[in-house]
Design an enzyme around this catalytic site. Structure first.
Site, PDB file in Angstrom:
ATOM      1  N   ASN A 198     -25.210 -98.149 -35.904  1.00  0.00           N
ATOM      2  CA  ASN A 198     -25.499 -96.788 -36.134  1.00  0.00           C
ATOM      3  C   ASN A 198     -24.287 -96.242 -37.038  1.00  0.00           C
ATOM      4  O   ASN A 198     -23.918 -95.025 -37.212  1.00  0.00           O
ATOM      5  CB  ASN A 198     -25.444 -95.727 -34.905  1.00  0.00           C
ATOM      6  CG  ASN A 198     -26.643 -96.057 -34.116  1.00  0.00           C
ATOM      7  OD1 ASN A 198     -26.515 -96.512 -32.836  1.00  0.00           O
ATOM      8  ND2 ASN A 198     -27.944 -96.231 -34.572  1.00  0.00           N
ATOM      9  N   VAL A 217     -20.798 -92.702 -40.058  1.00  0.00           N
ATOM     10  CA  VAL A 217     -21.517 -92.589 -38.752  1.00  0.00           C
ATOM     11  C   VAL A 217     -22.595 -91.907 -38.892  1.00  0.00           C
ATOM     12  O   VAL A 217     -22.824 -90.747 -39.495  1.00  0.00           O
ATOM     13  CB  VAL A 217     -20.473 -92.007 -37.659  1.00  0.00           C
ATOM     14  CG1 VAL A 217     -21.365 -91.675 -36.267  1.00  0.00           C
ATOM     15  CG2 VAL A 217     -19.157 -92.503 -37.492  1.00  0.00           C
ATOM     16  N   CYS A 218     -23.728 -92.467 -38.404  1.00  0.00           N
ATOM     17  CA  CYS A 218     -25.039 -91.927 -38.389  1.00  0.00           C
ATOM     18  C   CYS A 218     -25.825 -91.582 -36.983  1.00  0.00           C
ATOM     19  O   CYS A 218     -26.200 -92.483 -36.430  1.00  0.00           O
ATOM     20  CB  CYS A 218     -26.114 -92.704 -39.293  1.00  0.00           C
ATOM     21  SG  CYS A 218     -27.672 -92.310 -39.175  1.00  0.00           S
ATOM     22  N   ILE A 219     -25.292 -90.400 -36.619  1.00  0.00           N
ATOM     23  CA  ILE A 219     -26.053 -89.851 -35.343  1.00  0.00           C
ATOM     24  C   ILE A 219     -26.676 -88.596 -35.613  1.00  0.00           C
ATOM     25  O   ILE A 219     -26.179 -87.739 -36.314  1.00  0.00           O
ATOM     26  CB  ILE A 219     -25.158 -89.972 -34.143  1.00  0.00           C
ATOM     27  CG1 ILE A 219     -23.935 -88.820 -34.575  1.00  0.00           C
ATOM     28  CG2 ILE A 219     -24.460 -91.028 -33.646  1.00  0.00           C
ATOM     29  CD1 ILE A 219     -22.940 -88.763 -33.362  1.00  0.00           C
TER      30      ILE A 219
END
Length: 167
Positions: free
Chosen positions: A83, A90-92
């Site tokens: 992720n 950051v990919c959330i």
């Protein structure tokens, strides 16, 4: 009061809260005292995860219309995680703009909401380190290795953890 002034006041308040009541797992401060929109974060690798013992530096950049829109978070320390994009972003879900997901992956309730704080964001990042979401990976290579060759993934992460602890 302008939106920018409101966001600066809110960010100063959150920073003060975090210095008065530190949260286990990370520390946060300003990159430069003159700019409340650029934060330097140190995330400790969560216990009982592959990242345990690591010290991961990241930068958090807030938009002028925070908290209406989410900040972005980028690891400065090298990171290997499904992720986290190869460039460290950051990919959330909670860092994605509010509203409906045009790709239909995320529920609007999982995305950014103005109630989120630096603390809730960083706790989500720590949780992400503990349990990657390989359904919609940002780093396809890391996700593939995590799924198909876990021992190699683990070895690579342990190398990063050692390197981060030496810095």
């Amino acid at each position: 009061m302008t939106l920018q002034l409101q966001s600066a006041l809110l960010l100063r308040k959150q920073l003060k809260e975090l210095s008065k009541h530190p949260v286990e797992g990370f520390s946060a401060g300003l990159v430069d005292d003159e700019n409340v929109y650029e934060w330097e974060i140190m995330i400790l690798g969560p216990p009982e995860t592959l990242y345990e013992g690591g010290f991961f530096k990241a930068n958090m950049t807030f938009p002028k219309d925070y908290p209406l829109m989410p900040p972005s978070l980028r690891f400065v320390t090298e990171m290997w995680h499904p992720n986290v994009y190869p460039n460290g972003d950051v990919c959330i879900s909670i860092l994605h703009p509010p509203g409906e997901d045009r790709f239909g992956y995320e529920d609007a309730g999982e995305r950014w909401m103005p109630v989120h704080t630096v603390e809730t964001i960083l706790l989500s990042v720590i949780s992400m380190l503990s349990s990657p979401n390989d359904e919609s990976p940002a780093n396809i290579e890391a996700a593939k290795e995590w799924r198909e060759n876990y021992p190699a993934f683990k070895k690579r992460v342990q190398r990063l953890v050692r390197r981060s602890a030496e810095m």
